[in-house]
Design an enzyme around this catalytic site. Structure first.
Site, PDB file in Angstrom:
ATOM      1  N   GLN A  97     135.470 -19.521 125.947  1.00 17.96           N
ATOM      2  CA  GLN A  97     134.355 -19.150 125.069  1.00 17.96           C
ATOM      3  C   GLN A  97     134.863 -19.022 123.634  1.00 17.96           C
ATOM      4  O   GLN A  97     134.080 -18.843 122.709  1.00 17.96           O
ATOM      5  CB  GLN A  97     133.780 -17.801 125.507  1.00 17.96           C
ATOM      6  CG  GLN A  97     133.190 -17.820 126.908  1.00 17.96           C
ATOM      7  CD  GLN A  97     132.902 -16.407 127.380  1.00 17.96           C
ATOM      8  OE1 GLN A  97     131.813 -15.881 127.187  1.00 17.96           O
ATOM      9  NE2 GLN A  97     133.876 -15.782 127.999  1.00 17.96           N
ATOM     10  N   HIS A 115     131.691 -22.764 123.646  1.00 17.41           N
ATOM     11  CA  HIS A 115     130.992 -22.214 122.479  1.00 17.41           C
ATOM     12  C   HIS A 115     131.389 -22.916 121.184  1.00 17.41           C
ATOM     13  O   HIS A 115     131.186 -22.367 120.104  1.00 17.41           O
ATOM     14  CB  HIS A 115     131.248 -20.700 122.368  1.00 17.41           C
ATOM     15  CG  HIS A 115     130.577 -19.909 123.453  1.00 17.41           C
ATOM     16  ND1 HIS A 115     130.856 -18.587 123.708  1.00 17.41           N
ATOM     17  CD2 HIS A 115     129.626 -20.265 124.359  1.00 17.41           C
ATOM     18  CE1 HIS A 115     130.114 -18.159 124.723  1.00 17.41           C
ATOM     19  NE2 HIS A 115     129.372 -19.157 125.146  1.00 17.41           N
ATOM     20  N   THR A 183     137.312 -11.375 128.930  1.00 11.69           N
ATOM     21  CA  THR A 183     135.903 -11.494 128.537  1.00 11.69           C
ATOM     22  C   THR A 183     135.114 -10.321 129.104  1.00 11.69           C
ATOM     23  O   THR A 183     135.373  -9.871 130.220  1.00 11.69           O
ATOM     24  CB  THR A 183     135.312 -12.866 128.943  1.00 11.69           C
ATOM     25  OG1 THR A 183     133.922 -12.892 128.608  1.00 11.69           O
ATOM     26  CG2 THR A 183     135.495 -13.181 130.407  1.00 11.69           C
ATOM     27  N   ASN A 208     141.648  -8.439 132.632  1.00 13.69           N
ATOM     28  CA  ASN A 208     141.030  -7.922 131.410  1.00 13.69           C
ATOM     29  C   ASN A 208     141.672  -6.584 131.057  1.00 13.69           C
ATOM     30  O   ASN A 208     142.351  -5.963 131.881  1.00 13.69           O
ATOM     31  CB  ASN A 208     139.518  -7.737 131.651  1.00 13.69           C
ATOM     32  CG  ASN A 208     138.707  -7.810 130.370  1.00 13.69           C
ATOM     33  OD1 ASN A 208     138.949  -8.657 129.520  1.00 13.69           O
ATOM     34  ND2 ASN A 208     137.745  -6.914 130.218  1.00 13.69           N
TER      35      ASN A 208
HETATM   36  N1  APR Z   1     143.988  -8.267 126.668  1.00  9.90           N
HETATM   37  C1  APR Z   1     143.033  -8.451 127.612  1.00  9.90           C
HETATM   38  N2  APR Z   1     141.735  -8.161 127.427  1.00  9.90           N
HETATM   39  C2  APR Z   1     141.385  -7.658 126.241  1.00  9.90           C
HETATM   40  C3  APR Z   1     142.328  -7.427 125.207  1.00  9.90           C
HETATM   41  C4  APR Z   1     143.684  -7.745 125.461  1.00  9.90           C
HETATM   42  N3  APR Z   1     144.648  -7.583 124.549  1.00  9.90           N
HETATM   43  N4  APR Z   1     141.656  -6.899 124.148  1.00  9.90           N
HETATM   44  C5  APR Z   1     140.375  -6.823 124.506  1.00  9.90           C
HETATM   45  N5  APR Z   1     140.207  -7.277 125.761  1.00  9.90           N
HETATM   46  C6  APR Z   1     138.963  -7.378 126.543  1.00  9.90           C
HETATM   47  C7  APR Z   1     137.954  -6.312 126.237  1.00  9.90           C
HETATM   48  O1  APR Z   1     138.147  -5.179 127.066  1.00  9.90           O
HETATM   49  C8  APR Z   1     136.630  -7.000 126.506  1.00  9.90           C
HETATM   50  O2  APR Z   1     136.186  -6.782 127.839  1.00  9.90           O
HETATM   51  O3  APR Z   1     138.366  -8.600 126.189  1.00  9.90           O
HETATM   52  C9  APR Z   1     136.963  -8.492 126.327  1.00  9.90           C
HETATM   53  C10 APR Z   1     136.340  -9.132 125.092  1.00  9.90           C
HETATM   54  O4  APR Z   1     134.944  -9.091 125.212  1.00  9.90           O
HETATM   55  P1  APR Z   1     133.994  -9.584 124.026  1.00  9.90           P
HETATM   56  O5  APR Z   1     134.414  -8.969 122.743  1.00  9.90           O
HETATM   57  O6  APR Z   1     132.596  -9.357 124.456  1.00  9.90           O
HETATM   58  O7  APR Z   1     134.329 -11.149 123.906  1.00  9.90           O
HETATM   59  P2  APR Z   1     133.814 -12.338 124.840  1.00  9.90           P
HETATM   60  O8  APR Z   1     133.582 -11.872 126.220  1.00  9.90           O
HETATM   61  O9  APR Z   1     134.727 -13.469 124.618  1.00  9.90           O
HETATM   62  O10 APR Z   1     132.424 -12.663 124.171  1.00  9.90           O
HETATM   63  C11 APR Z   1     131.679 -13.742 124.675  1.00  9.90           C
HETATM   64  O11 APR Z   1     130.112 -13.501 122.912  1.00  9.90           O
HETATM   65  O12 APR Z   1     129.522 -13.141 120.724  1.00  9.90           O
HETATM   66  C12 APR Z   1     129.795 -14.073 121.654  1.00  9.90           C
HETATM   67  O13 APR Z   1     130.273 -16.275 121.182  1.00  9.90           O
HETATM   68  C13 APR Z   1     130.890 -15.027 121.277  1.00  9.90           C
HETATM   69  O14 APR Z   1     132.294 -16.264 122.779  1.00  9.90           O
HETATM   70  C14 APR Z   1     131.824 -14.982 122.458  1.00  9.90           C
HETATM   71  C15 APR Z   1     130.954 -14.419 123.569  1.00  9.90           C
END
Ligand code: APR
Length: 243
Positions: A97, A115, A183, A208
């Site tokens: 993503q 994305h 994610t 995660n």
């Molecule tokens: N290692 C592992 N996991 C992590 C770390 C890390 N160092 N830091 C943060 N995380 C986890 C968080 O706990 C969270 O659950 O990564 C996840 C990130 O979640 P989001 O910020 O929601 O990102 P994502 O899931 O990629 O978002 C999906 O949303 O806004 C849109 O287009 C955007 O592609 C993105 C989509």
């Protein structure tokens, strides 16, 4: 780890957490990007129509940050997993993503940016697409149709269709291992991939920082920093594959 020994078809989904330790930021964590910036303003077609300059400023800053970013050990581990699976005669599809290019920089080849990509633009007027590493402005000219101000980042905004969905569902329908890494499980359709994989009978694992919104759907959960847990998981999967 209750992994099938014979898995040959792997799908890995990654999100912002895999690139967090490379400095690209996440979206929904405390201090995440969407806590500082309204996603309606910078990640929707309506926001772009309303205030293209704001949208360009946002993605120009992200594109500049990406120039300074380097892949971390989680990106490298996933590239190594792809090579090992291929060597064993299997297939791994990495679906991200993320709009950064850190998986490719780490050496992943079979990669789908569902994305879109920060380092590409598309013309909202003529539809042409191409690589782009510079800033975009409201008067940047499209190299194909000559229209001023129609070039936009080739990223999928809320309300738009993700890329490669048919291909992804095809792979999920026949995968035997599905991993979701870094994610939050808040954004569809990516958040539903685990259901497709389960229906196909795959082992499903979440890696995660903390349990995601749909953590209970997975057969297995591993929690911690991506740079600590992904490499360890990859090593175990490679041992199971036996290459
Ligand atoms: N290692 C592992 N996991 C992590 C770390 C890390 N160092 N830091 C943060 N995380 C986890 C968080 O706990 C969270 O659950 O990564 C996840 C990130 O979640 P989001 O910020 O929601 O990102 P994502 O899931 O990629 O978002 C999906 O949303 O806004 C849109 O287009 C955007 O592609 C993105 C989509």
């Amino acid at each position: 780890m209750a992994l099938k020994t014979a898995f040959k078809r792997i799908v890995v989904l990654t999100g912002a957490g895999v690139s967090a330790e490379s400095g690209m930021g996440t979206f929904r964590d405390k201090d995440g990007i969407w806590t500082k910036q309204s996603l309606e303003d910078v990640a929707t077609p309506e926001g772009f129509a309303r205030n293209p300059r704001l949208v360009h400023d946002f993605y120009n800053a992200r594109r500049r940050a990406l120039r300074e970013a380097a892949p971390n050990s989680a990106h490298f581990a996933l590239a190594k997993l792809e090579q090992s699976v291929r060597k064993a005669g299997g297939e791994l599809m990495l679906v991200t993503q993320n709009v950064d290019n850190l998986h490719e920089k780490a050496g992943s080849n079979t990669l789908l940016h569902m994305h879109g990509e920060l380092s590409r633009v598309m013309c909202a007027s003529c539809g042409t697409k191409g690589a782009w590493d510079e800033d975009l402005f409201t008067d940047t000219e499209c190299w194909r149709c000559g229209r001023l101000g129609a070039l936009r980042p080739d990223v999928v905004w809320f309300g738009e269709a993700p890329y490669g969905i048919d291909d992804i569902y095809g792979r999920l329908a026949s995968c035997d291992l599905f991993a979701s890494i870094g994610t939050s499980g808040e954004v569809y359709p990516a958040a539903s991939f685990v259901d497709e994989a389960r229906t196909a009978g795959a082992h499903t694992v979440e890696l995660n920082l903390e349990p995601s919104a749909n953590a209970r759907t997975f057969s297995e959960g591993r929690y911690g920093l991506a740079t600590q847990i992904v490499d360890e998981w990859v090593t175990q999967v490679i041992q199971k594959i036996g290459v």
